[in-house]
Design a protein around this motif. Structure first.
Motif, PDB file in Angstrom:
ATOM      1  N   ALA A  41       0.837  -1.264   0.047  1.00  0.00           N
ATOM      2  CA  ALA A  41      -0.152  -0.060   0.175  1.00  0.00           C
ATOM      3  C   ALA A  41       0.878   1.363  -0.083  1.00  0.00           C
ATOM      4  O   ALA A  41       0.673   2.165  -0.742  1.00  0.00           O
ATOM      5  N   GLU A  42       1.823   1.184   0.713  1.00  0.00           N
ATOM      6  CA  GLU A  42       2.854   2.428   0.852  1.00  0.00           C
ATOM      7  C   GLU A  42       3.566   2.586  -0.523  1.00  0.00           C
ATOM      8  O   GLU A  42       3.812   3.655  -1.059  1.00  0.00           O
ATOM      9  N   LEU A  43       3.951   1.389  -1.282  1.00  0.00           N
ATOM     10  CA  LEU A  43       4.729   1.628  -2.453  1.00  0.00           C
ATOM     11  C   LEU A  43       3.559   2.172  -3.493  1.00  0.00           C
ATOM     12  O   LEU A  43       3.891   3.046  -4.335  1.00  0.00           O
ATOM     13  N   LYS A  44       2.251   1.608  -3.512  1.00  0.00           N
ATOM     14  CA  LYS A  44       1.227   2.036  -4.444  1.00  0.00           C
ATOM     15  C   LYS A  44       1.230   3.503  -4.204  1.00  0.00           C
ATOM     16  O   LYS A  44       0.899   4.467  -5.348  1.00  0.00           O
ATOM     17  N   LYS A  45       0.956   3.952  -2.845  1.00  0.00           N
ATOM     18  CA  LYS A  45       0.656   5.425  -2.658  1.00  0.00           C
ATOM     19  C   LYS A  45       1.959   6.331  -3.332  1.00  0.00           C
ATOM     20  O   LYS A  45       1.651   7.392  -3.928  1.00  0.00           O
ATOM     21  N   ARG A  46       3.091   5.999  -3.089  1.00  0.00           N
ATOM     22  CA  ARG A  46       4.148   6.508  -3.643  1.00  0.00           C
ATOM     23  C   ARG A  46       4.454   6.774  -5.124  1.00  0.00           C
ATOM     24  O   ARG A  46       4.555   7.779  -5.813  1.00  0.00           O
ATOM     25  N   VAL A  47       4.184   5.597  -5.753  1.00  0.00           N
ATOM     26  CA  VAL A  47       4.168   5.423  -7.124  1.00  0.00           C
ATOM     27  C   VAL A  47       2.973   6.338  -7.793  1.00  0.00           C
ATOM     28  O   VAL A  47       3.178   6.955  -8.689  1.00  0.00           O
ATOM     29  N   GLN A  48       1.698   6.226  -7.183  1.00  0.00           N
ATOM     30  CA  GLN A  48       0.644   6.948  -7.824  1.00  0.00           C
ATOM     31  C   GLN A  48       0.927   8.549  -7.862  1.00  0.00           C
ATOM     32  O   GLN A  48       0.304   9.283  -8.642  1.00  0.00           O
ATOM     33  N   GLU A  49       1.548   8.962  -6.787  1.00  0.00           N
ATOM     34  CA  GLU A  49       1.883  10.461  -6.536  1.00  0.00           C
ATOM     35  C   GLU A  49       2.711  10.800  -7.798  1.00  0.00           C
ATOM     36  O   GLU A  49       2.663  11.886  -8.435  1.00  0.00           O
ATOM     37  N   SER A  50       3.496  10.082  -8.298  1.00  0.00           N
ATOM     38  CA  SER A  50       4.247  10.479  -9.541  1.00  0.00           C
ATOM     39  C   SER A  50       3.582  10.357 -10.824  1.00  0.00           C
ATOM     40  O   SER A  50       4.083  10.627 -11.910  1.00  0.00           O
ATOM     41  N   ARG A  51       2.297   9.732 -10.733  1.00  0.00           N
ATOM     42  CA  ARG A  51       1.623   9.439 -11.939  1.00  0.00           C
ATOM     43  C   ARG A  51       2.361   8.861 -13.472  1.00  0.00           C
ATOM     44  O   ARG A  51       2.430   9.524 -14.344  1.00  0.00           O
ATOM     45  N   PRO A  52       2.887   7.654 -13.322  1.00  0.00           N
ATOM     46  CA  PRO A  52       3.416   7.412 -14.552  1.00  0.00           C
ATOM     47  C   PRO A  52       2.241   7.132 -15.619  1.00  0.00           C
ATOM     48  O   PRO A  52       1.126   6.886 -15.497  1.00  0.00           O
ATOM     49  N   THR A  53       2.944   7.354 -16.899  1.00  0.00           N
ATOM     50  CA  THR A  53       1.915   7.275 -17.978  1.00  0.00           C
ATOM     51  C   THR A  53       2.116   6.041 -18.842  1.00  0.00           C
ATOM     52  O   THR A  53       1.376   6.017 -19.826  1.00  0.00           O
ATOM     53  N   ASN A  54       3.253   5.282 -18.505  1.00  0.00           N
ATOM     54  CA  ASN A  54       3.569   4.009 -19.385  1.00  0.00           C
ATOM     55  C   ASN A  54       4.165   2.935 -18.462  1.00  0.00           C
ATOM     56  O   ASN A  54       4.408   3.180 -17.331  1.00  0.00           O
ATOM     57  N   LEU A  55       4.065   1.938 -19.280  1.00  0.00           N
ATOM     58  CA  LEU A  55       4.501   0.558 -18.282  1.00  0.00           C
ATOM     59  C   LEU A  55       5.856   0.912 -17.857  1.00  0.00           C
ATOM     60  O   LEU A  55       6.432   0.346 -16.779  1.00  0.00           O
ATOM     61  N   THR A  56       6.757   1.217 -18.768  1.00  0.00           N
ATOM     62  CA  THR A  56       8.188   1.432 -18.480  1.00  0.00           C
ATOM     63  C   THR A  56       8.383   2.422 -17.307  1.00  0.00           C
ATOM     64  O   THR A  56       9.033   2.123 -16.444  1.00  0.00           O
ATOM     65  N   GLN A  57       7.744   3.518 -17.304  1.00  0.00           N
ATOM     66  CA  GLN A  57       7.697   4.424 -16.155  1.00  0.00           C
ATOM     67  C   GLN A  57       7.159   3.818 -14.812  1.00  0.00           C
ATOM     68  O   GLN A  57       7.850   3.948 -13.871  1.00  0.00           O
ATOM     69  N   LEU A  58       5.968   2.869 -14.881  1.00  0.00           N
ATOM     70  CA  LEU A  58       5.641   2.305 -13.712  1.00  0.00           C
ATOM     71  C   LEU A  58       6.776   1.448 -13.077  1.00  0.00           C
ATOM     72  O   LEU A  58       6.905   1.398 -12.031  1.00  0.00           O
ATOM     73  N   HIS A  59       7.357   0.511 -13.914  1.00  0.00           N
ATOM     74  CA  HIS A  59       8.244  -0.092 -13.447  1.00  0.00           C
ATOM     75  C   HIS A  59       9.440   0.567 -13.005  1.00  0.00           C
ATOM     76  O   HIS A  59       9.738  -0.024 -11.889  1.00  0.00           O
ATOM     77  N   GLN A  60       9.878   1.627 -13.663  1.00  0.00           N
ATOM     78  CA  GLN A  60      11.123   2.143 -12.964  1.00  0.00           C
ATOM     79  C   GLN A  60      10.530   2.883 -11.794  1.00  0.00           C
ATOM     80  O   GLN A  60      11.607   2.776 -10.608  1.00  0.00           O
ATOM     81  N   LEU A  61       9.582   3.472 -11.644  1.00  0.00           N
ATOM     82  CA  LEU A  61       9.076   4.250 -10.432  1.00  0.00           C
ATOM     83  C   LEU A  61       8.987   3.221  -9.299  1.00  0.00           C
ATOM     84  O   LEU A  61       9.193   3.408  -8.252  1.00  0.00           O
ATOM     85  N   CYS A  62       8.192   2.119  -9.729  1.00  0.00           N
ATOM     86  CA  CYS A  62       8.440   0.851  -8.467  1.00  0.00           C
ATOM     87  C   CYS A  62       9.732   0.486  -7.965  1.00  0.00           C
ATOM     88  O   CYS A  62       9.678   0.490  -6.600  1.00  0.00           O
ATOM     89  N   GLN A  63      10.462   0.410  -8.836  1.00  0.00           N
ATOM     90  CA  GLN A  63      11.897   0.028  -8.330  1.00  0.00           C
ATOM     91  C   GLN A  63      12.605   1.222  -7.401  1.00  0.00           C
ATOM     92  O   GLN A  63      13.090   0.998  -6.545  1.00  0.00           O
ATOM     93  N   GLU A  64      12.356   2.530  -8.022  1.00  0.00           N
ATOM     94  CA  GLU A  64      13.025   3.365  -7.504  1.00  0.00           C
ATOM     95  C   GLU A  64      12.275   3.478  -5.892  1.00  0.00           C
ATOM     96  O   GLU A  64      13.063   3.703  -4.976  1.00  0.00           O
ATOM     97  N   GLU A  65      10.914   3.697  -5.967  1.00  0.00           N
ATOM     98  CA  GLU A  65      10.310   3.662  -4.569  1.00  0.00           C
ATOM     99  C   GLU A  65      10.469   2.728  -3.660  1.00  0.00           C
ATOM    100  O   GLU A  65      10.603   2.881  -2.541  1.00  0.00           O
ATOM    101  N   TRP A  66      10.529   1.543  -4.040  1.00  0.00           N
ATOM    102  CA  TRP A  66      10.755   0.180  -3.336  1.00  0.00           C
ATOM    103  C   TRP A  66      12.246   0.701  -2.519  1.00  0.00           C
ATOM    104  O   TRP A  66      12.237   0.431  -1.435  1.00  0.00           O
TER     105      TRP A  66
END
Length: 98
Positions: A41-66
């Motif tokens: 839930a914490e990871l999801k909150k952090r990633v959503q704040e960045s509003r990724p626009t594609n799968l590549t960004q989502l993947h990168q943000l998940c790794q960075e925020e994790w």
């Protein structure tokens, strides 16, 4: 088992019975006692704040925020677990303030 239909389907029930898996009673909508759910839930909150626009960004943000989730966050979850578990027991598996 959280009484989700996919967990209570006839196919699943048959498999569990055939394999002699004992199922514990568990209230519907009961609080999740799995600490990793809080981390997800914490990871999801952090990633959503960045509003990724594609799968590549989502993947990168998940790794960075994790990588940014500090071990002390997880330690606090563990420290508070006994209190959470006690409340769940007190409320007989129903919703708690957590």
């Amino acid at each position: 088992m959280d009484n989700d239909p996919k967990h209570t389907s006839k196919v699943v029930a048959k498999w569990l019975k055939d394999n002699k898996v004992k199922i514990l009673e568990w209230p519907s909508q009961s609080p999740d006692l799995n600490l990793i759910e809080n981390v997800w839930a914490e990871l999801k909150k952090r990633v959503q704040e960045s509003r990724p626009t594609n799968l590549t960004q989502l993947h990168q943000l998940c790794q960075e925020e994790w990588d940014k989730i500090h071990p002390t966050y997880c330690g606090k979850l563990v420290e508070g677990y006994l209190k959470h578990l006690t409340q769940v027991k007190q409320f007989k598996g129903n919703a708690t303030k957590y």
